[in-house]
Enzyme design. Structure first.
Site, PDB file in Angstrom:
ATOM      1  N   TYR A  57       0.846  -1.190   0.000  1.00  0.00           N
ATOM      2  CA  TYR A  57       0.000   0.000   0.000  1.00  0.00           C
ATOM      3  C   TYR A  57       0.890   1.250   0.000  1.00  0.00           C
ATOM      4  O   TYR A  57       1.570   1.562   0.960  1.00  0.00           O
ATOM      5  CB  TYR A  57      -0.950   0.022   1.207  1.00  0.00           C
ATOM      6  CG  TYR A  57      -1.933  -1.139   1.269  1.00  0.00           C
ATOM      7  CD1 TYR A  57      -2.231  -1.905   0.140  1.00  0.00           C
ATOM      8  CD2 TYR A  57      -2.567  -1.466   2.457  1.00  0.00           C
ATOM      9  CE1 TYR A  57      -3.119  -2.962   0.210  1.00  0.00           C
ATOM     10  CE2 TYR A  57      -3.471  -2.531   2.531  1.00  0.00           C
ATOM     11  CZ  TYR A  57      -3.735  -3.275   1.398  1.00  0.00           C
ATOM     12  OH  TYR A  57      -4.620  -4.325   1.478  1.00  0.00           O
ATOM     13  N   HIS A 124      -0.115 -12.008   0.709  1.00  0.00           N
ATOM     14  CA  HIS A 124      -1.136 -11.157   0.068  1.00  0.00           C
ATOM     15  C   HIS A 124      -1.867 -11.886  -1.068  1.00  0.00           C
ATOM     16  O   HIS A 124      -3.075 -11.754  -1.227  1.00  0.00           O
ATOM     17  CB  HIS A 124      -0.456  -9.890  -0.465  1.00  0.00           C
ATOM     18  CG  HIS A 124      -1.332  -8.684  -0.467  1.00  0.00           C
ATOM     19  ND1 HIS A 124      -0.860  -7.411  -0.289  1.00  0.00           N
ATOM     20  CD2 HIS A 124      -2.679  -8.531  -0.618  1.00  0.00           C
ATOM     21  CE1 HIS A 124      -1.865  -6.546  -0.347  1.00  0.00           C
ATOM     22  NE2 HIS A 124      -2.970  -7.212  -0.545  1.00  0.00           N
ATOM     23  N   PRO A 204     -15.591  -4.802   2.747  1.00  0.00           N
ATOM     24  CA  PRO A 204     -16.903  -5.260   3.259  1.00  0.00           C
ATOM     25  C   PRO A 204     -18.033  -4.303   2.913  1.00  0.00           C
ATOM     26  O   PRO A 204     -19.199  -4.686   2.983  1.00  0.00           O
ATOM     27  CB  PRO A 204     -16.672  -5.315   4.775  1.00  0.00           C
ATOM     28  CG  PRO A 204     -15.626  -4.273   5.035  1.00  0.00           C
ATOM     29  CD  PRO A 204     -14.712  -4.337   3.836  1.00  0.00           C
ATOM     30  N   GLY A 208     -17.296   1.018  -1.005  1.00  0.00           N
ATOM     31  CA  GLY A 208     -18.130   2.205  -0.828  1.00  0.00           C
ATOM     32  C   GLY A 208     -19.537   2.054  -1.391  1.00  0.00           C
ATOM     33  O   GLY A 208     -20.462   2.725  -0.944  1.00  0.00           O
ATOM     34  N   PHE A 209     -19.711   1.153  -2.358  1.00  0.00           N
ATOM     35  CA  PHE A 209     -21.010   1.067  -3.047  1.00  0.00           C
ATOM     36  C   PHE A 209     -22.154   0.730  -2.093  1.00  0.00           C
ATOM     37  O   PHE A 209     -23.252   1.279  -2.203  1.00  0.00           O
ATOM     38  CB  PHE A 209     -20.930   0.021  -4.170  1.00  0.00           C
ATOM     39  CG  PHE A 209     -22.204  -0.101  -4.950  1.00  0.00           C
ATOM     40  CD1 PHE A 209     -22.636   0.941  -5.764  1.00  0.00           C
ATOM     41  CD2 PHE A 209     -23.000  -1.235  -4.848  1.00  0.00           C
ATOM     42  CE1 PHE A 209     -23.827   0.845  -6.476  1.00  0.00           C
ATOM     43  CE2 PHE A 209     -24.196  -1.332  -5.553  1.00  0.00           C
ATOM     44  CZ  PHE A 209     -24.606  -0.296  -6.367  1.00  0.00           C
TER      45      PHE A 209
HETATM   46  N1  NAP Z   1      -6.175  -8.441   1.033  1.00  0.00           N
HETATM   47  C1  NAP Z   1      -6.458  -7.711  -0.020  1.00  0.00           C
HETATM   48  O1  NAP Z   1      -6.106  -8.052  -1.143  1.00  0.00           O
HETATM   49  C2  NAP Z   1      -7.211  -6.414   0.151  1.00  0.00           C
HETATM   50  C3  NAP Z   1      -7.805  -5.790  -0.957  1.00  0.00           C
HETATM   51  C4  NAP Z   1      -8.511  -4.599  -0.750  1.00  0.00           C
HETATM   52  C5  NAP Z   1      -8.613  -4.058   0.514  1.00  0.00           C
HETATM   53  N2  NAP Z   1      -8.012  -4.695   1.578  1.00  0.00           N
HETATM   54  C6  NAP Z   1      -8.098  -4.154   2.948  1.00  0.00           C
HETATM   55  O2  NAP Z   1      -9.479  -4.016   3.292  1.00  0.00           O
HETATM   56  C7  NAP Z   1      -9.743  -2.686   3.728  1.00  0.00           C
HETATM   57  C8  NAP Z   1     -11.165  -2.291   3.370  1.00  0.00           C
HETATM   58  O3  NAP Z   1     -11.436  -2.469   1.991  1.00  0.00           O
HETATM   59  P1  NAP Z   1     -11.685  -1.252   0.981  1.00  0.00           P
HETATM   60  O4  NAP Z   1     -11.148  -0.013   1.578  1.00  0.00           O
HETATM   61  O5  NAP Z   1     -11.194  -1.696  -0.336  1.00  0.00           O
HETATM   62  O6  NAP Z   1     -13.265  -1.182   0.828  1.00  0.00           O
HETATM   63  P2  NAP Z   1     -14.505  -0.858   1.768  1.00  0.00           P
HETATM   64  O7  NAP Z   1     -14.106  -0.866   3.176  1.00  0.00           O
HETATM   65  O8  NAP Z   1     -15.587  -1.761   1.312  1.00  0.00           O
HETATM   66  O9  NAP Z   1     -14.906   0.618   1.289  1.00  0.00           O
HETATM   67  C9  NAP Z   1     -14.086   1.721   1.406  1.00  0.00           C
HETATM   68  C10 NAP Z   1     -14.793   2.911   0.788  1.00  0.00           C
HETATM   69  O10 NAP Z   1     -16.000   3.156   1.503  1.00  0.00           O
HETATM   70  C11 NAP Z   1     -16.031   4.495   2.001  1.00  0.00           C
HETATM   71  N3  NAP Z   1     -16.673   4.410   3.327  1.00  0.00           N
HETATM   72  C12 NAP Z   1     -16.223   3.770   4.432  1.00  0.00           C
HETATM   73  N4  NAP Z   1     -17.107   3.865   5.447  1.00  0.00           N
HETATM   74  C13 NAP Z   1     -18.150   4.589   4.957  1.00  0.00           C
HETATM   75  C14 NAP Z   1     -19.371   5.007   5.507  1.00  0.00           C
HETATM   76  N5  NAP Z   1     -19.726   4.702   6.752  1.00  0.00           N
HETATM   77  N6  NAP Z   1     -20.201   5.753   4.711  1.00  0.00           N
HETATM   78  C15 NAP Z   1     -19.893   6.052   3.434  1.00  0.00           C
HETATM   79  N7  NAP Z   1     -18.729   5.658   2.866  1.00  0.00           N
HETATM   80  C16 NAP Z   1     -17.873   4.922   3.612  1.00  0.00           C
HETATM   81  C17 NAP Z   1     -14.593   4.944   2.033  1.00  0.00           C
HETATM   82  O11 NAP Z   1     -14.486   6.332   1.827  1.00  0.00           O
HETATM   83  P3  NAP Z   1     -13.673   7.328   2.828  1.00  0.00           P
HETATM   84  O12 NAP Z   1     -12.315   6.745   3.030  1.00  0.00           O
HETATM   85  O13 NAP Z   1     -13.621   8.591   2.060  1.00  0.00           O
HETATM   86  O14 NAP Z   1     -14.488   7.388   4.064  1.00  0.00           O
HETATM   87  C18 NAP Z   1     -14.008   4.202   0.827  1.00  0.00           C
HETATM   88  O15 NAP Z   1     -14.265   4.904  -0.363  1.00  0.00           O
HETATM   89  C19 NAP Z   1      -8.658  -1.851   3.031  1.00  0.00           C
HETATM   90  O16 NAP Z   1      -8.432  -0.619   3.695  1.00  0.00           O
HETATM   91  C20 NAP Z   1      -7.461  -2.774   3.098  1.00  0.00           C
HETATM   92  O17 NAP Z   1      -6.821  -2.668   4.359  1.00  0.00           O
HETATM   93  C21 NAP Z   1      -7.325  -5.859   1.405  1.00  0.00           C
END
Ligand code: NAP
Length: 328
Positions: A57, A124, A204, A208-209
């Site tokens: 990252y 990863h 999860p 953001g969707f």
């Molecule tokens: N192992 C892997 O290959 C892998 C891949 C992807 C991600 N990850 C890990 O998983 C974590 C989470 O996944 P992700 O960040 O991809 O997706 P996510 O948690 O599903 O969604 C993140 C998005 O949602 C928004 N958001 C979060 N809480 C919100 C709320 N309460 N209301 C409205 N919008 C909200 C965030 O915007 P803002 O930041 O602007 O609030 C961001 O745009 C990552 O940070 C990373 O550590 C791991």
């Protein structure tokens, strides 16, 4: 916040925090680096004790940020990071989980995270060039040396999880899982239940969707990964809107938010599931943590269980190239 137990007795808050978005993937941060440090620290005040980062990252800068933010409260938190990419001049050049590479990454991550031990060290992506037994053996050596505490895998197939666990006990598997990404249910989750391994759903909130804040008219900034994810192409977003509209309806009936419903549904699947929503805003950390207070009835759960199948999901969760890296 409730505490949950992953495999091998690792205890973490029921909702963690993904830090990735503070260094990449979702466009410019809403604040300065110093403010992101404050946001990370504020998560602990909201009861979050489980933080997720990775070498790649940034690369590197996300681990540095997490390390600096959590150094003063290191004894209160569990830090997970990941190895497995070959990074040259800041670019991902494919996979590398060779033993010497795992050791090199561990040493560098320890420095960036300003810690004596990495609590949870995930591979990863599974590297087809290195037997998983060799990966498990190397992480097992790092554990014996006290540099790592727990071993994890990300986006591994059930068969690989089984082989890895036989070589060294696996604490957690981290893969994409949410109301619109149900892949782990077929084989991975039953395998984890059998072996006593925890599960950490990433994305999860459906990137953001599922919070209802993204629709077909949303213009993502340059560098936002959602410009390249098929599911976020405008025509797919329009088709997927029905799914999130349903989640919104349930959320408003329950006096909660759509994101809280998405997280509460994950929490209700198994007591050893710990989602790690990513956000760069303290108020959203608080909102997401609030999902632990949201009880879903059996009928509501059954309704959400069949939602993706009833409505259908348009578009893959990754582009074609990256789809070859998962479930190996
Ligand atoms: N192992 C892997 O290959 C892998 C891949 C992807 C991600 N990850 C890990 O998983 C974590 C989470 O996944 P992700 O960040 O991809 O997706 P996510 O948690 O599903 O969604 C993140 C998005 O949602 C928004 N958001 C979060 N809480 C919100 C709320 N309460 N209301 C409205 N919008 C909200 C965030 O915007 P803002 O930041 O602007 O609030 C961001 O745009 C990552 O940070 C990373 O550590 C791991």
């Amino acid at each position: 916040m409730h505490i949950r137990t992953l495999g091998q007795g690792l205890k973490v808050s029921a909702i963690g925090l993904g830090a990735m978005g503070m260094s990449q993937s979702y466009g410019p941060n809403p604040g300065s680096r110093g403010e992101m440090i404050d946001v990370l620290r504020s998560a602990v005040d909201e009861g979050v004790t489980f933080f997720d980062t990775a070498e790649v990252y940034g690369p590197y800068v996300n681990e540095e940020l997490v390390g600096e933010a959590l150094e003063p409260i290191r004894d209160q938190v569990v830090i997970a990071t990941k190895f497995g990419w070959d990074i040259q001049d800041g670019r991902m050049m494919g996979l590398n989980s060779r033993p010497e590479q795992i050791r090199r990454v561990a040493e560098a991550s320890l420095k960036r995270l300003r810690t004596e031990a990495i609590d949870l060290f995930y591979q990863h992506r599974v590297d087809p060039g290195v037997p998983i037994e060799d990966v498990a053996g190397t992480v097992g050596e790092l554990i014996a040396e006290g540099k790592v505490k727990h071993f994890g895998l990300s986006e591994a197939s059930a068969d690989t999880i089984r082989r890895a666990h036989a070589a060294h006990p696996v604490t957690a598997v981290q893969s994409e899982y949410s109301l619109w990404t149900r892949d782990p249910e077929a084989e991975v989750l039953p395998t984890l239940a059998e072996l006593g391994i925890g599960f950490v759903p990433f994305s999860p909130l459906g990137k953001g969707f599922l919070t209802g804040t993204v629709d077909a008219s949303t213009a993502f900034t340059e560098g936002d990964i959602r410009n390249r994810v098929p599911r976020f192409a405008a025509e797919n977003l329009a088709a997927n809107q029905k799914l999130v509209d349903h989640v919104k309806g349930l959320a408003s009936a329950k006096g909660s938010t759509p994101g809280q419903v998405a997280l509460a549904w994950l929490l209700a699947q198994q007591p050893w599931i710990v989602p790690i929503p990513g956000t760069r805003r303290t108020e959203r950390i608080r909102e997401n943590a609030g999902a632990t207070q949201l009880a879903l009835s059996a009928d509501e759960r059954a309704d959400l269980d069949s939602l993706a199948q009833r409505i259908g999901v348009s578009g893959d969760r990754y582009n074609a190239e990256h789809m070859t890296y998962v479930n190996r």
